[in-house]
Design a protein around this motif. Structure first.
Motif, PDB file in Angstrom:
ATOM      1  N   GLN A  44      10.655 -12.652  27.067  1.00 53.84           N
ATOM      2  CA  GLN A  44      10.083 -13.924  26.612  1.00 53.84           C
ATOM      3  C   GLN A  44       8.577 -13.782  26.390  1.00 53.84           C
ATOM      4  O   GLN A  44       8.031 -14.332  25.430  1.00 53.84           O
ATOM      5  CB  GLN A  44      10.383 -15.043  27.615  1.00 53.84           C
ATOM      6  N   CYS A  45       7.923 -13.014  27.261  1.00 56.06           N
ATOM      7  CA  CYS A  45       6.491 -12.739  27.063  1.00 56.06           C
ATOM      8  C   CYS A  45       6.279 -11.961  25.768  1.00 56.06           C
ATOM      9  O   CYS A  45       5.354 -12.257  25.006  1.00 56.06           O
ATOM     10  CB  CYS A  45       5.924 -11.964  28.246  1.00 56.06           C
ATOM     11  N   ALA A  46       7.133 -10.982  25.515  1.00 57.55           N
ATOM     12  CA  ALA A  46       7.030 -10.214  24.268  1.00 57.55           C
ATOM     13  C   ALA A  46       7.177 -11.140  23.067  1.00 57.55           C
ATOM     14  O   ALA A  46       6.414 -11.039  22.100  1.00 57.55           O
ATOM     15  CB  ALA A  46       8.090  -9.109  24.229  1.00 57.55           C
ATOM     16  N   ALA A  47       8.134 -12.044  23.148  1.00 54.36           N
ATOM     17  CA  ALA A  47       8.347 -12.990  22.046  1.00 54.36           C
ATOM     18  C   ALA A  47       7.121 -13.886  21.862  1.00 54.36           C
ATOM     19  O   ALA A  47       6.752 -14.215  20.725  1.00 54.36           O
ATOM     20  CB  ALA A  47       9.593 -13.832  22.301  1.00 54.36           C
ATOM     21  N   ARG A  48       6.474 -14.257  22.965  1.00 53.64           N
ATOM     22  CA  ARG A  48       5.259 -15.078  22.848  1.00 53.64           C
ATOM     23  C   ARG A  48       4.143 -14.298  22.151  1.00 53.64           C
ATOM     24  O   ARG A  48       3.402 -14.863  21.339  1.00 53.64           O
ATOM     25  CB  ARG A  48       4.810 -15.569  24.231  1.00 53.64           C
ATOM     26  N   GLU A  49       4.008 -13.017  22.476  1.00 50.17           N
ATOM     27  CA  GLU A  49       2.986 -12.202  21.805  1.00 50.17           C
ATOM     28  C   GLU A  49       3.259 -12.148  20.299  1.00 50.17           C
ATOM     29  O   GLU A  49       2.337 -12.263  19.488  1.00 50.17           O
ATOM     30  CB  GLU A  49       2.958 -10.786  22.383  1.00 50.17           C
ATOM     31  N   ASP A  50       4.517 -11.960  19.945  1.00 51.82           N
ATOM     32  CA  ASP A  50       4.879 -11.947  18.520  1.00 51.82           C
ATOM     33  C   ASP A  50       4.631 -13.307  17.875  1.00 51.82           C
ATOM     34  O   ASP A  50       4.203 -13.384  16.715  1.00 51.82           O
ATOM     35  CB  ASP A  50       6.341 -11.527  18.344  1.00 51.82           C
ATOM     36  N   GLU A  51       4.878 -14.379  18.625  1.00 45.08           N
ATOM     37  CA  GLU A  51       4.627 -15.722  18.089  1.00 45.08           C
ATOM     38  C   GLU A  51       3.137 -15.916  17.805  1.00 45.08           C
ATOM     39  O   GLU A  51       2.762 -16.470  16.759  1.00 45.08           O
ATOM     40  CB  GLU A  51       5.120 -16.796  19.059  1.00 45.08           C
ATOM     41  N   ILE A  52       2.294 -15.469  18.716  1.00 48.05           N
ATOM     42  CA  ILE A  52       0.850 -15.566  18.488  1.00 48.05           C
ATOM     43  C   ILE A  52       0.493 -14.801  17.222  1.00 48.05           C
ATOM     44  O   ILE A  52      -0.233 -15.311  16.360  1.00 48.05           O
ATOM     45  CB  ILE A  52       0.062 -15.017  19.698  1.00 48.05           C
ATOM     46  N   ALA A  53       0.989 -13.578  17.105  1.00 47.37           N
ATOM     47  CA  ALA A  53       0.700 -12.761  15.924  1.00 47.37           C
ATOM     48  C   ALA A  53       1.156 -13.469  14.651  1.00 47.37           C
ATOM     49  O   ALA A  53       0.417 -13.508  13.659  1.00 47.37           O
ATOM     50  CB  ALA A  53       1.356 -11.394  16.056  1.00 47.37           C
ATOM     51  N   ASP A  54       2.356 -14.027  14.676  1.00 45.92           N
ATOM     52  CA  ASP A  54       2.868 -14.735  13.496  1.00 45.92           C
ATOM     53  C   ASP A  54       1.963 -15.910  13.130  1.00 45.92           C
ATOM     54  O   ASP A  54       1.647 -16.116  11.947  1.00 45.92           O
ATOM     55  CB  ASP A  54       4.288 -15.260  13.754  1.00 45.92           C
ATOM     56  N   ARG A  55       1.566 -16.690  14.125  1.00 53.34           N
ATOM     57  CA  ARG A  55       0.717 -17.866  13.873  1.00 53.34           C
ATOM     58  C   ARG A  55      -0.629 -17.443  13.271  1.00 53.34           C
ATOM     59  O   ARG A  55      -1.096 -18.050  12.313  1.00 53.34           O
ATOM     60  CB  ARG A  55       0.474 -18.632  15.172  1.00 53.34           C
ATOM     61  N   VAL A  56      -1.227 -16.416  13.850  1.00 52.36           N
ATOM     62  CA  VAL A  56      -2.549 -15.973  13.391  1.00 52.36           C
ATOM     63  C   VAL A  56      -2.457 -15.384  11.986  1.00 52.36           C
ATOM     64  O   VAL A  56      -3.312 -15.642  11.131  1.00 52.36           O
ATOM     65  CB  VAL A  56      -3.172 -14.981  14.393  1.00 52.36           C
ATOM     66  N   GLU A  57      -1.408 -14.608  11.729  1.00 51.25           N
ATOM     67  CA  GLU A  57      -1.241 -14.031  10.392  1.00 51.25           C
ATOM     68  C   GLU A  57      -1.030 -15.116   9.338  1.00 51.25           C
ATOM     69  O   GLU A  57      -1.410 -14.941   8.181  1.00 51.25           O
ATOM     70  CB  GLU A  57      -0.088 -13.027  10.384  1.00 51.25           C
ATOM     71  N   GLN A  58      -0.441 -16.247   9.748  1.00 50.91           N
ATOM     72  CA  GLN A  58      -0.256 -17.375   8.822  1.00 50.91           C
ATOM     73  C   GLN A  58      -1.581 -18.025   8.458  1.00 50.91           C
ATOM     74  O   GLN A  58      -1.819 -18.366   7.307  1.00 50.91           O
ATOM     75  CB  GLN A  58       0.656 -18.434   9.439  1.00 50.91           C
ATOM     76  N   ILE A  59      -2.437 -18.212   9.464  1.00 54.18           N
ATOM     77  CA  ILE A  59      -3.677 -18.940   9.197  1.00 54.18           C
ATOM     78  C   ILE A  59      -4.816 -18.032   8.736  1.00 54.18           C
ATOM     79  O   ILE A  59      -5.748 -18.498   8.092  1.00 54.18           O
ATOM     80  CB  ILE A  59      -4.117 -19.803  10.403  1.00 54.18           C
ATOM     81  N   TYR A  60      -4.737 -16.756   9.082  1.00 55.26           N
ATOM     82  CA  TYR A  60      -5.787 -15.799   8.692  1.00 55.26           C
ATOM     83  C   TYR A  60      -5.162 -14.538   8.091  1.00 55.26           C
ATOM     84  O   TYR A  60      -5.281 -13.452   8.656  1.00 55.26           O
ATOM     85  CB  TYR A  60      -6.639 -15.396   9.896  1.00 55.26           C
ATOM     86  N   PRO A  61      -4.513 -14.654   6.949  1.00 50.57           N
ATOM     87  CA  PRO A  61      -3.907 -13.444   6.381  1.00 50.57           C
ATOM     88  C   PRO A  61      -4.980 -12.472   5.886  1.00 50.57           C
ATOM     89  O   PRO A  61      -6.002 -12.893   5.352  1.00 50.57           O
ATOM     90  CB  PRO A  61      -3.072 -13.984   5.220  1.00 50.57           C
ATOM     91  N   ALA A  62      -4.741 -11.218   6.134  1.00 47.14           N
ATOM     92  CA  ALA A  62      -5.624 -10.168   5.595  1.00 47.14           C
ATOM     93  C   ALA A  62      -4.809  -9.435   4.539  1.00 47.14           C
ATOM     94  O   ALA A  62      -3.859  -8.728   4.857  1.00 47.14           O
ATOM     95  CB  ALA A  62      -6.068  -9.221   6.699  1.00 47.14           C
TER      96      ALA A  62
END
Length: 161
Positions: free
Chosen positions: A56-74
């Motif tokens: 579940q912690c791993a999934a949360r890390e991936d969720e953070i990454a997904d959220r950040v990539e959505q708002i700040y795509p490089a």
């Protein structure tokens, strides 16, 4: 169990983060979140009795990454290239912190790292005027804290055994 001290991950990773264009730093941090997710998956294998919570912690890390990539795509080629060059040495630097430590010692450091991550996302709030993005950054901080809280509880449980 000997006391372990978590490093200041921002300072430790600063050379790698600093090699990425400023506008790509959030996306690079998202990649580092995925590195943390990989660590959680390793711990889940090492500690199968706690795998569910660690995954579940791993999934949360991936969720953070997904959220950040959505708002700040490089997406610019030079941004992506810089991130590609920096991610392997950054991952190696991050993993080296845990080298030679027991899973319990590693998770103690990671709990602190999660709180540092929460502070980093909140630190970005001052530079952001968009209300929706500010809300996303705050949510990322709370997600980090949820993993830190889980690790703290797990470590207390393991210590009590």
């Amino acid at each position: 169990m000997p006391a372990v001290t978590a490093p200041d991950f921002a300072s430790l990773l600063a050379p790698h983060i600093g090699s990425v264009p400023d506008e790509a730093v959030p996306a690079f941090l998202a990649r580092l979140e995925r590195t943390a997710a990989e660590r959680y998956r390793m711990w889940a294998e090492d500690l199968p009795e706690h795998a569910e919570g660690l995954l579940q912690c791993a999934a949360r890390e991936d969720e953070i990454a997904d959220r950040v990539e959505q708002i700040y795509p490089a997406q610019a080629q030079e941004q992506v290239a810089a991130m590609e060059r920096a991610i392997v040495p950054a991952r190696e630097t991050y993993y080296a912190v845990f080298s030679g430590l027991t899973p319990v010692e590693q998770m103690t450091i990671q709990a602190n790292a999660e709180r540092q991550g929460a502070a980093a996302w909140r630190g970005m709030l001052d530079q952001e005027n968009n209300k929706e993005i500010r809300a996303e950054l705050e949510q990322c901080a709370r997600i980090e804290e949820a993993s830190a809280d889980y690790l703290d509880a797990l470590l207390a449980e393991i210590g009590a055994q």
